[in-house]
Scaffold this active site. Sequence first.
Site, PDB file in Angstrom:
ATOM      1  N   HIS A  56       0.820  -1.214   0.000  1.00  0.00           N
ATOM      2  CA  HIS A  56       0.000   0.000   0.000  1.00  0.00           C
ATOM      3  C   HIS A  56       0.851   1.260   0.000  1.00  0.00           C
ATOM      4  O   HIS A  56       2.067   1.219   0.176  1.00  0.00           O
ATOM      5  CB  HIS A  56      -0.980   0.001   1.177  1.00  0.00           C
ATOM      6  CG  HIS A  56      -0.360  -0.055   2.540  1.00  0.00           C
ATOM      7  ND1 HIS A  56       0.378   0.972   3.085  1.00  0.00           N
ATOM      8  CD2 HIS A  56      -0.398  -1.027   3.483  1.00  0.00           C
ATOM      9  CE1 HIS A  56       0.768   0.641   4.305  1.00  0.00           C
ATOM     10  NE2 HIS A  56       0.327  -0.575   4.569  1.00  0.00           N
TER      11      HIS A  56
ATOM     12  N   CYS B  23       2.685  -5.006   6.539  1.00  0.00           N
ATOM     13  CA  CYS B  23       2.473  -4.732   5.114  1.00  0.00           C
ATOM     14  C   CYS B  23       3.764  -4.237   4.459  1.00  0.00           C
ATOM     15  O   CYS B  23       4.793  -4.091   5.113  1.00  0.00           O
ATOM     16  CB  CYS B  23       1.384  -3.672   4.954  1.00  0.00           C
ATOM     17  SG  CYS B  23      -0.246  -4.218   5.494  1.00  0.00           S
TER      18      CYS B  23
END
Length: 179
Positions: A134, A154
């Site tokens: 992301h 992430c």
Amino acid sequence: MRWIAILPVLALAACAAPEAPGSERVPAARAIERPFDVSTNVDFILVDKSDRTLTLFRKGTPVRAYRGVAFGDAPTGHKRFQGDERTPEGRYRIEYGNPQSAFHLSLKISYPNAEDRAYAAKHGLSPGGDIFIHGQPNGSPEGQKIASHWTDGCIALSDAEIEELWQTVPDGTPIEIRP
């Protein structure tokens, strides 16, 4: 006489274990600086946690590399359990893109796989999930990129970088995350 000095080096090189097909190590790619065509899909993503790079491939050729990639707060080691703040290592796939992310666009990684779930279950814990590539948190100043490892597991890029991935990484794309 010089060839005698070279023999030990050749012997050591011959002992090295061959890597699996398609797993050649890509140098930190001093960024493949040629123009990047986002209208053509990539077919493989390689993430190297030690180099902090994410490299996109088309037909076995690296076409774009991103440096300074951020990972979980505990970047060393494979993700094992929910809350360990590690980024997974291994082979996964991109499941889907999420335009409604709390971050500037996100691509879902197929963690946990069956092996990850079995390991966590063996220890009576959850493997966690919701691992994405992301951008930066929504509301961040434009062009700002958090430099340190800051995610919960992430892989974080700049907003401009995730926009390139968004345009060129289709669902189902294989991703390998190396230590």
